[in-house]
Design a protein around this motif. Sequence first.
Motif, mmCIF file in Angstrom:
data_model
loop_
_atom_site.group_PDB
_atom_site.id
_atom_site.type_symbol
_atom_site.label_atom_id
_atom_site.label_comp_id
_atom_site.label_asym_id
_atom_site.label_seq_id
_atom_site.Cartn_x
_atom_site.Cartn_y
_atom_site.Cartn_z
ATOM 1 N N HIS A 162 0.812 -1.223 0.000
ATOM 2 C CA HIS A 162 0.000 0.000 0.000
ATOM 3 C C HIS A 162 0.843 1.271 0.000
ATOM 4 N N ARG A 163 2.141 1.148 0.309
ATOM 5 C CA ARG A 163 3.012 2.327 0.315
ATOM 6 C C ARG A 163 3.647 2.598 -1.045
ATOM 7 N N VAL A 164 3.561 1.651 -1.954
ATOM 8 C CA VAL A 164 4.243 1.801 -3.240
ATOM 9 C C VAL A 164 3.723 3.017 -3.988
ATOM 10 N N GLU A 165 2.428 3.144 -4.112
ATOM 11 C CA GLU A 165 1.853 4.232 -4.904
ATOM 12 C C GLU A 165 2.209 5.602 -4.332
ATOM 13 N N LYS A 166 2.270 5.700 -3.000
ATOM 14 C CA LYS A 166 2.549 6.983 -2.366
ATOM 15 C C LYS A 166 4.034 7.319 -2.355
ATOM 16 N N ILE A 167 4.875 6.360 -2.003
ATOM 17 C CA ILE A 167 6.296 6.628 -1.805
ATOM 18 C C ILE A 167 7.111 6.358 -3.065
ATOM 19 N N CYS A 168 6.788 5.284 -3.774
ATOM 20 C CA CYS A 168 7.541 4.878 -4.971
ATOM 21 C C CYS A 168 6.572 4.622 -6.124
ATOM 22 N N PRO A 169 5.948 5.667 -6.651
ATOM 23 C CA PRO A 169 4.879 5.466 -7.641
ATOM 24 C C PRO A 169 5.320 4.814 -8.945
ATOM 25 N N ARG A 170 6.610 4.801 -9.238
ATOM 26 C CA ARG A 170 7.086 4.164 -10.472
ATOM 27 C C ARG A 170 7.522 2.718 -10.240
ATOM 28 N N GLY A 171 7.335 2.214 -9.034
ATOM 29 C CA GLY A 171 7.680 0.823 -8.783
ATOM 30 C C GLY A 171 8.451 0.639 -7.494
ATOM 31 N N ALA A 172 8.447 -0.597 -7.002
ATOM 32 C CA ALA A 172 9.005 -0.921 -5.693
ATOM 33 C C ALA A 172 10.470 -1.311 -5.741
ATOM 34 N N GLY A 173 11.160 -0.966 -6.815
ATOM 35 C CA GLY A 173 12.572 -1.295 -6.907
ATOM 36 C C GLY A 173 12.800 -2.715 -7.389
ATOM 37 N N ALA A 174 14.036 -3.192 -7.196
ATOM 38 C CA ALA A 174 14.395 -4.514 -7.716
ATOM 39 C C ALA A 174 15.237 -5.297 -6.723
ATOM 40 N N LEU A 175 15.135 -4.936 -5.452
ATOM 41 C CA LEU A 175 15.873 -5.618 -4.391
ATOM 42 C C LEU A 175 14.889 -6.216 -3.404
ATOM 43 N N PHE A 176 15.047 -7.497 -3.123
ATOM 44 C CA PHE A 176 14.171 -8.148 -2.149
ATOM 45 C C PHE A 176 14.807 -9.449 -1.692
ATOM 46 N N THR A 177 14.172 -10.081 -0.729
ATOM 47 C CA THR A 177 14.699 -11.341 -0.212
ATOM 48 C C THR A 177 13.708 -12.471 -0.441
ATOM 49 N N VAL A 178 14.258 -13.674 -0.423
ATOM 50 C CA VAL A 178 13.465 -14.895 -0.583
ATOM 51 C C VAL A 178 13.825 -15.833 0.568
ATOM 52 N N ALA A 179 12.829 -16.263 1.299
ATOM 53 C CA ALA A 179 13.043 -17.239 2.374
ATOM 54 C C ALA A 179 12.770 -18.634 1.827
ATOM 55 N N LEU A 180 13.688 -19.561 2.069
ATOM 56 C CA LEU A 180 13.560 -20.923 1.546
ATOM 57 C C LEU A 180 13.103 -21.878 2.643
ATOM 58 N N LYS A 181 12.269 -22.820 2.262
ATOM 59 C CA LYS A 181 11.753 -23.797 3.211
ATOM 60 C C LYS A 181 12.859 -24.696 3.768
ATOM 61 N N GLY A 182 13.913 -24.854 3.006
ATOM 62 C CA GLY A 182 15.005 -25.718 3.449
ATOM 63 C C GLY A 182 15.997 -25.061 4.378
ATOM 64 N N GLY A 183 15.772 -23.780 4.728
ATOM 65 C CA GLY A 183 16.617 -23.099 5.688
ATOM 66 C C GLY A 183 17.993 -22.739 5.153
ATOM 67 N N TYR A 184 18.935 -22.632 6.093
ATOM 68 C CA TYR A 184 20.297 -22.176 5.785
ATOM 69 C C TYR A 184 20.951 -23.037 4.703
#
Length: 430
Positions: free
Chosen positions: A331-353
């Motif tokens: 819900h913050r994307v449109e207000k703070i980053c209206p052209r998109g949420a960037g290209a950096l994020f994390t992925v959590a895996l079910k298999g852990g470390y």
Amino acid sequence: MTDGPTYGFDTLQIHAGARPDPATGARQTPIYQSTAYVFRDADHAAALFNLQEVGYIYSRLTNPTIAVLQERIATLEGGAGAVCCSSGHAAQIMALFPLMTPGKNVVVSTRLYGGTVTQFSQTIKRFGWSATFVDFDDTDAVKAAIDEDTRAIFCESIANPGGYITDLDAISAIANDAGLPLIVDNTTATPYLCRPFEHGATLVVHSTTKYLTGNGTVTGGVVVDSGNFDWSASDKFPSLSQPEPAYHGLKFHETFGPLAFTFHGIAVGLRDLGMTMNPQGAHYTLMGIETLSLRMERHVENAEKIAAWLETHPNVEAVTYAGLPSSPYNHRVEKICPRGAGALFTVALKGGYDACVKMVDSLEIFSHVANLGDTRSLVIHSASTTHRQLSAEQQEAAGAAPNVVRLSIGTEDAADLIADLDQALNKAGS
């Protein structure tokens, strides 16, 4: 660029600050590889050293190539001025330097790059400064953390590594009520996706190493000043509001107005800390910025496709990308980053470390490096690398738990990136 028409971002990223070289007519900004500059006469030299005239003295302070980069970034951010320096970490110290004295503190977000957490929790103690870490989603906690010794509030617009989006309007309102500057690290968003000054920020910092340069060739940093903060409204910022002994009692805010912070950053910060950007690095960054909007559009387009696909993979537990409808930050994307949420994020895996390590080792297109914002797609296991110095609690708060990998999505073909992730995830889950 001269006063007149209001130009669009795509035009400014190519032209702002740049003029044909007066000596040769060269259209691209030359690399002025010079340490010093000849004065017209003794009076000219004295005026420059006394801050009575603007010009070039010595490249630790000012350089024509770097000056173009400073003007371009300040223009894109909508700021009054900017000071470039040697790295993003240098920019953070440069931003705090005029504000802090021994015994003073800065209130900072728990969701920060691991190196920044270490810098603020450990290194700044050597200056007699301290940092109070707070979850910036809890605005009451942010307010409560401010005391009479607080001199700034610091956060990231899009937080590294999780891609969380900060409610800059809410945080800047708190800072304004407390009479404090809000410093926003806008590295992950860039001014193309987010303009923190439009949300009440006072200062913006960047690691220009990342998206602004975009090609993984040079390190650099920048501090951009909005020019909107009244440094003389209280006695909290004597470096800017009170007489400066090194310049015969000159008061930076009284003398330079909206450019007070910028002039102090050059005349005192670079003079004494020496965190200088080199002109060749500035040249590479200028070339990178010329295509910033084009790259960010592709970065975001790819990230949206890949994050949505990852959410459906059987070996994936969660994806933190704010551009996903499932994200609590969507819900913050449109207000703070209206052209998109960037290209950096994390992925959590079910298999852990163990699954994270196997996935990282199995990727072929993604490069395993300690960087982000490159045209190439990058991957890293933050808990064992960039956030390794943090406690388990700090890693969790920063979004860098042991079962998490950070992805920096590049500008390659999205289908190729998905295929690479698919084969690596299948190996990690086998």
